[in-house]
Design an enzyme around this catalytic site. Sequence first.
Site, PDB file in Angstrom:
ATOM      1  N   LYS A  43       4.724 -45.581 -68.549  1.00 47.05           N
ATOM      2  CA  LYS A  43       4.824 -44.817 -69.804  1.00 47.05           C
ATOM      3  C   LYS A  43       4.354 -43.373 -69.727  1.00 47.05           C
ATOM      4  CE  LYS A  43       6.811 -46.860 -71.828  1.00 47.05           C
ATOM      5  NZ  LYS A  43       8.192 -47.114 -71.307  1.00 47.05           N
ATOM      6  N   HIS A  95       5.324 -47.490 -59.807  1.00 47.04           N
ATOM      7  CA  HIS A  95       4.084 -47.570 -60.588  1.00 47.04           C
ATOM      8  C   HIS A  95       2.961 -48.230 -59.776  1.00 47.04           C
ATOM      9  CE1 HIS A  95       6.375 -46.613 -64.149  1.00 47.04           C
ATOM     10  NE2 HIS A  95       6.877 -47.799 -64.322  1.00 47.04           N
ATOM     11  N   MET A 219      18.577 -36.939 -73.579  1.00 43.98           N
ATOM     12  CA  MET A 219      18.393 -38.174 -72.819  1.00 43.98           C
ATOM     13  C   MET A 219      18.537 -39.397 -73.719  1.00 43.98           C
ATOM     14  SD  MET A 219      15.536 -37.342 -69.919  1.00 43.98           S
ATOM     15  CE  MET A 219      15.549 -39.031 -69.330  1.00 43.98           C
ATOM     16  N   LYS A 237       9.738 -41.938 -79.008  1.00 42.34           N
ATOM     17  CA  LYS A 237       9.434 -40.722 -79.779  1.00 42.34           C
ATOM     18  C   LYS A 237       9.376 -39.476 -78.901  1.00 42.34           C
ATOM     19  CE  LYS A 237       6.778 -42.124 -83.851  1.00 42.34           C
ATOM     20  NZ  LYS A 237       5.451 -42.021 -84.506  1.00 42.34           N
TER      21      LYS A 237
HETATM   22  P1  A3P Z   1       6.868 -42.653 -76.183  1.00 39.74           P
HETATM   23  O1  A3P Z   1       6.829 -44.152 -76.179  1.00 39.74           O
HETATM   24  O2  A3P Z   1       5.536 -42.062 -76.547  1.00 39.74           O
HETATM   25  O3  A3P Z   1       7.985 -42.126 -77.001  1.00 39.74           O
HETATM   26  P2  A3P Z   1       8.348 -43.954 -68.908  1.00 39.74           P
HETATM   27  O4  A3P Z   1       9.670 -43.339 -68.615  1.00 39.74           O
HETATM   28  O5  A3P Z   1       7.320 -43.688 -67.867  1.00 39.74           O
HETATM   29  O6  A3P Z   1       8.493 -45.404 -69.257  1.00 39.74           O
HETATM   30  O7  A3P Z   1       7.760 -43.201 -70.199  1.00 39.74           O
HETATM   31  C1  A3P Z   1       8.318 -43.406 -71.467  1.00 39.74           C
HETATM   32  C2  A3P Z   1       7.781 -42.355 -72.415  1.00 39.74           C
HETATM   33  O8  A3P Z   1       8.337 -41.071 -72.101  1.00 39.74           O
HETATM   34  C3  A3P Z   1       8.179 -42.662 -73.854  1.00 39.74           C
HETATM   35  O9  A3P Z   1       7.126 -42.174 -74.679  1.00 39.74           O
HETATM   36  C4  A3P Z   1       9.447 -41.847 -73.968  1.00 39.74           C
HETATM   37  O10 A3P Z   1       9.861 -41.576 -75.283  1.00 39.74           O
HETATM   38  C5  A3P Z   1       9.050 -40.587 -73.238  1.00 39.74           C
HETATM   39  N1  A3P Z   1      10.190 -39.784 -72.799  1.00 39.74           N
HETATM   40  C6  A3P Z   1      11.281 -40.192 -72.110  1.00 39.74           C
HETATM   41  N2  A3P Z   1      12.129 -39.176 -71.886  1.00 39.74           N
HETATM   42  C7  A3P Z   1      11.559 -38.082 -72.437  1.00 39.74           C
HETATM   43  C8  A3P Z   1      11.970 -36.712 -72.548  1.00 39.74           C
HETATM   44  N3  A3P Z   1      13.118 -36.267 -72.043  1.00 39.74           N
HETATM   45  N4  A3P Z   1      11.133 -35.854 -73.188  1.00 39.74           N
HETATM   46  C9  A3P Z   1       9.961 -36.288 -73.722  1.00 39.74           C
HETATM   47  N5  A3P Z   1       9.525 -37.584 -73.636  1.00 39.74           N
HETATM   48  C10 A3P Z   1      10.327 -38.458 -73.019  1.00 39.74           C
END
Ligand code: A3P
Length: 279
Positions: A43, A95, A219, A237
């Site tokens: 995350k 991870h 995205m 978000k």
């Molecule tokens: P939130 O749950 O706070 O919205 P991962 O890819 O490591 O699983 O991380 C997911 C997190 O990154 C999520 O956070 C997701 O919304 C956010 N995320 C993914 N793409 C993004 C982007 N282009 N810009 C900002 N945040 C992004």
Amino acid sequence: TEELKFSYKGIQYPTVLCSKETFQGMEKMEAREEDVLIITYPKCGTNWSLQIVHEMMLEVHKKEPTMIKGMLEFGKPEKYEFLNQEPSPRVLATHVPCETIPKNFFEKKTKMLLILRNPKDTAVSYYHFTNKNPTLPTYDSWDLFFKDYITGNVIYGSFFDYTLQWEKHVDDGNILVLTFEDMKEDLPRELRKICDFYGLALTDEQIKLIQEKTSFSSMKEKSGSTHGDLANVFFRKGEVGDWKNLFTEEQSKEVDAQFEKYLAGTKLGNMINYKKYCT
Ligand code: A3P
């Protein structure tokens, strides 16, 4: 819920996605100097950085780079034999904790991109993710999830242990550390750091194009085709500070105490900019 997790070298992993045999296969995987290895606690911005590097490689080489499907540790052990045949550059993400990354990557001095995120937003993101993802445990409440998060009783273990383990590699020279919050603040600036680190010559126009293609909205818009049923789970978000909507005062203090104990005063701890983003 328990059968959704298994333990390997003291860390919990999702049973549906990986196995002990996969880890043994991964250990023997060929690492290359020209690989891009993205390293994140869950995350912290894995999919975002994968997309960024994908777009960069596409601009530089004018052809699709080899993209990992899921994390390096997911799948069947045979997967590494296939990966070994794939052309460079290979864009990989994982991870697993520092000590479980195949030694070959350190020997080859593969350039690694470590993406950090503040531990409070990471917790909130992880909570929503685990509850919506059928391969991961489900929690009846935020409070119950928080108890597991703070004690490290979650898949991939404690955020604090995970992050602290990387401290010894900060000055290795083949690791670039970026943060989710810095990327939110000024993406072109952070994109330039990645270009400099990997020696990619991109023009300002190309950087602008990549910035647009990797914005949260672009995205999210495309996520139906890239992430299928899990689209809304991976692109929720994309903001900084959402923790304020879920954390109680007491939970906030518990994270403060963990941060103080593990990361305060470390180089990685300073990069997280805790005061700005967590207080
Ligand atoms: P939130 O749950 O706070 O919205 P991962 O890819 O490591 O699983 O991380 C997911 C997190 O990154 C999520 O956070 C997701 O919304 C956010 N995320 C993914 N793409 C993004 C982007 N282009 N810009 C900002 N945040 C992004």
